[in-house]
Scaffold this motif. Structure first.
Motif, short mmCIF file in Angstrom:
data_model
loop_
_atom_site.label_atom_id
_atom_site.label_comp_id
_atom_site.label_asym_id
_atom_site.label_seq_id
_atom_site.Cartn_x
_atom_site.Cartn_y
_atom_site.Cartn_z
N ILE A 52 53.72 35.72 -12.35
CA ILE A 52 52.39 35.89 -12.29
C ILE A 52 52.13 36.88 -11.59
N LEU A 53 51.62 37.67 -12.36
CA LEU A 53 50.60 38.02 -10.83
C LEU A 53 49.05 37.46 -11.01
N ALA A 54 49.05 37.46 -9.63
CA ALA A 54 47.49 37.46 -8.61
C ALA A 54 47.28 38.46 -9.01
N ASN A 55 46.06 39.20 -9.30
CA ASN A 55 45.59 40.30 -9.62
C ASN A 55 44.47 40.59 -8.97
N LYS A 56 44.00 41.41 -8.85
CA LYS A 56 42.05 41.30 -8.43
C LYS A 56 42.31 40.62 -6.97
N SER A 57 43.57 41.43 -5.91
CA SER A 57 43.97 40.73 -4.68
C SER A 57 42.93 41.61 -3.52
N ASP A 58 42.75 42.72 -3.93
CA ASP A 58 41.48 43.23 -3.05
C ASP A 58 40.08 42.61 -3.34
N LEU A 59 39.98 41.99 -4.50
CA LEU A 59 37.99 41.42 -4.00
C LEU A 59 38.51 40.19 -3.27
N LEU A 60 39.45 39.71 -2.58
CA LEU A 60 39.47 38.78 -2.15
C LEU A 60 39.47 38.61 -0.40
N THR A 61 39.18 37.57 0.23
CA THR A 61 39.79 36.98 1.39
C THR A 61 41.18 37.59 1.24
N ASP A 62 42.15 37.50 2.55
CA ASP A 62 44.03 36.89 3.56
C ASP A 62 43.48 35.60 2.59
N SER A 63 42.16 35.36 3.11
CA SER A 63 42.21 33.73 3.52
C SER A 63 42.36 33.12 1.55
N SER A 64 41.05 33.40 0.86
CA SER A 64 41.07 33.26 -0.18
C SER A 64 42.31 33.58 -1.23
N MET A 65 42.80 34.44 -0.94
CA MET A 65 44.55 34.70 -1.73
C MET A 65 45.26 33.88 -1.12
N ALA A 66 45.32 33.60 -0.44
CA ALA A 66 46.43 32.87 -0.17
C ALA A 66 46.27 31.18 -0.59
N THR A 67 44.86 30.84 -0.49
CA THR A 67 44.94 29.69 -1.51
C THR A 67 44.63 29.88 -3.38
N VAL A 68 44.32 31.15 -3.80
CA VAL A 68 44.85 31.51 -4.89
C VAL A 68 46.17 31.06 -4.98
N THR A 69 47.38 31.04 -3.75
CA THR A 69 48.75 31.38 -4.45
C THR A 69 48.89 30.47 -4.19
N MET A 70 48.57 29.45 -2.99
CA MET A 70 48.70 28.37 -3.17
C MET A 70 48.38 27.20 -4.56
N GLU A 71 47.41 27.20 -5.04
CA GLU A 71 47.06 26.46 -6.09
C GLU A 71 47.60 26.45 -7.57
N ILE A 72 47.84 28.01 -7.63
CA ILE A 72 48.67 28.66 -8.60
C ILE A 72 50.32 28.50 -8.80
N SER A 73 50.59 28.05 -7.42
CA SER A 73 52.20 27.63 -7.28
C SER A 73 52.46 26.48 -7.61
N ASN A 74 51.34 25.27 -7.47
CA ASN A 74 51.33 24.28 -7.21
C ASN A 74 51.00 23.74 -9.00
N LEU A 75 50.83 25.00 -9.74
CA LEU A 75 50.43 24.92 -11.46
C LEU A 75 51.15 24.87 -11.95
N ASN A 76 52.30 26.18 -11.29
CA ASN A 76 53.56 26.60 -11.85
C ASN A 76 54.58 26.49 -10.74
N GLU A 77 54.86 25.93 -10.51
CA GLU A 77 56.64 26.12 -10.17
C GLU A 77 57.24 26.96 -9.67
N HIS A 78 57.91 27.29 -10.82
CA HIS A 78 59.35 27.37 -11.28
C HIS A 78 59.08 29.66 -10.94
N ALA A 79 57.59 29.97 -11.81
CA ALA A 79 57.19 31.23 -11.44
C ALA A 79 57.04 32.25 -10.09
N PRO A 80 57.82 33.18 -10.23
CA PRO A 80 57.45 33.92 -8.45
C PRO A 80 55.44 34.45 -8.87
#
Length: 299
Positions: A155-183
């Motif tokens: 999974i590419l969590a794309n357009k990271s430059d449009l969000l703050t570090d805190s928001s990107m951490a939230t995105v990464t955590m929530e996506i990983s909860n949905l798919n725990e197998h994919a980097p």
């Protein structure tokens, strides 16, 4: 055998940017890639862009989804790539944003060339900003967006430059909860190393799922707008900003007053992008969304 990588992701997430970067990297490695592109409508805007790359075998699946009614066409186009180009090393398949990724995989499994293709896996490009505001999507579209992430192998969590570090951490955590197998890789402009994708999928021990019944009959449609005269750029952007949230994606060539050639125009999730063109392209724009049948440019 020829390796096959499936590029998945919702409309406007950055799949074509990823495709172009992978093509360039493969050529630098001395490999010859080929491309199968699935455009949602009957106009091959993204395919035109890829087609400018020298010596890249390209097939298109237009006006249909690779994952359902277009499966027979998909088989024919893949067969054509293999028969017409004996020296290709990698096939990159970019699906339409409306495709369920596992159904798309199912469409490319065929007894005609099962011994010639090595299906490596699904690389999904997720729009990080859209993820945070996914509740604004209709239930069916939101479900597809999440299914594309759930069934990804990378999974590419794309357009990271449009969000703050805190928001990107939230995105990464929530996506990983949905798919725990994919980097999950945080990216800007879908910039990732093909070597990383190749090595990661090469180590994958999870078998690819081959069928799932969902993602069909989505209420998405496409509309073609044709321009008979140049537009005022500022006025055109005001019109774009006035469009409802159900317009997810626009791409095409827009003629602008006092400019020789139409601009390549792209719109996704409230953001517009103009790129100059050095050859004259047909002035037409593909709009993708829900309930857009009556959409017109009024000026």
């Amino acid at each position: 055998m020829t390796d096959v990588y499936l590029l998945s992701g919702f409309l406007g997430s950055g799949k074509t940017s990823l495709l172009m970067k992978l093509i360039a990297q493969l050529k630098e490695q001395g490999k010859r890639p080929a491309v199968l592109m699935n455009e949602f409508g009957s106009i091959s805007i993204d395919s035109d862009t890829v087609g400018t790359s020298d010596n890249i075998p390209l097939k298109e699946l237009l006006n249909g989804c690779i994952c359902c009614t277009g499966s027979e066409q998909t088989e024919a186009q893949l067969q054509g790539l293999l028969e017409e180009n004996e020296d290709i090393d990698v096939i990159l398949i970019e699906t339409t944003g409306a495709a369920h990724p596992v159904e798309a995989l199912d469409a490319i499994y065929s007894p005609l060339f099962a011994d010639r293709l090595n299906i490596k896996g699904i690389v999904t490009v997720a729009d990080s900003k859209r993820w945070l505001e996914r509740e604004k999507l209709s239930p069916q579209i939101r479900s597809l967006f999440m299914e594309q992430i759930r069934h990804a192998h990378i999974i590419l969590a794309n357009k990271s430059d449009l969000l703050t570090d805190s928001s990107m951490a939230t995105v990464t955590m929530e996506i990983s909860n949905l798919n725990e197998h994919a980097p999950i890789i945080q990216t800007k402009n879908a910039d990732v190393s093909f070597s990383f994708i190749e090595e990661t999928l090469g180590k994958m021990d999870k078998p690819l799922e081959k069928s799932i019944l969902s993602g069909r009959n989505l209420p998405l449609s496409s509309k073609l707008l044709v321009f008979n005269s140049p537009v005022d750029k500022e006025q055109f952007e005001d019109w774009v900003k006035s469009l409802p949230d159900t317009v997810y994606r626009m791409k095409g060539y827009v003629p602008v007053k006092d400019i020789k050639n139409p601009y390549l125009f792209q719109y996704a999730y409230g953001m517009v992008n103009w790129l100059p063109e050095y050859v004259k392209m047909e002035p037409r724009l593909v709009v993708i969304g829900e309930g857009i049948g009556q959409l017109t440019y009024p000026y």
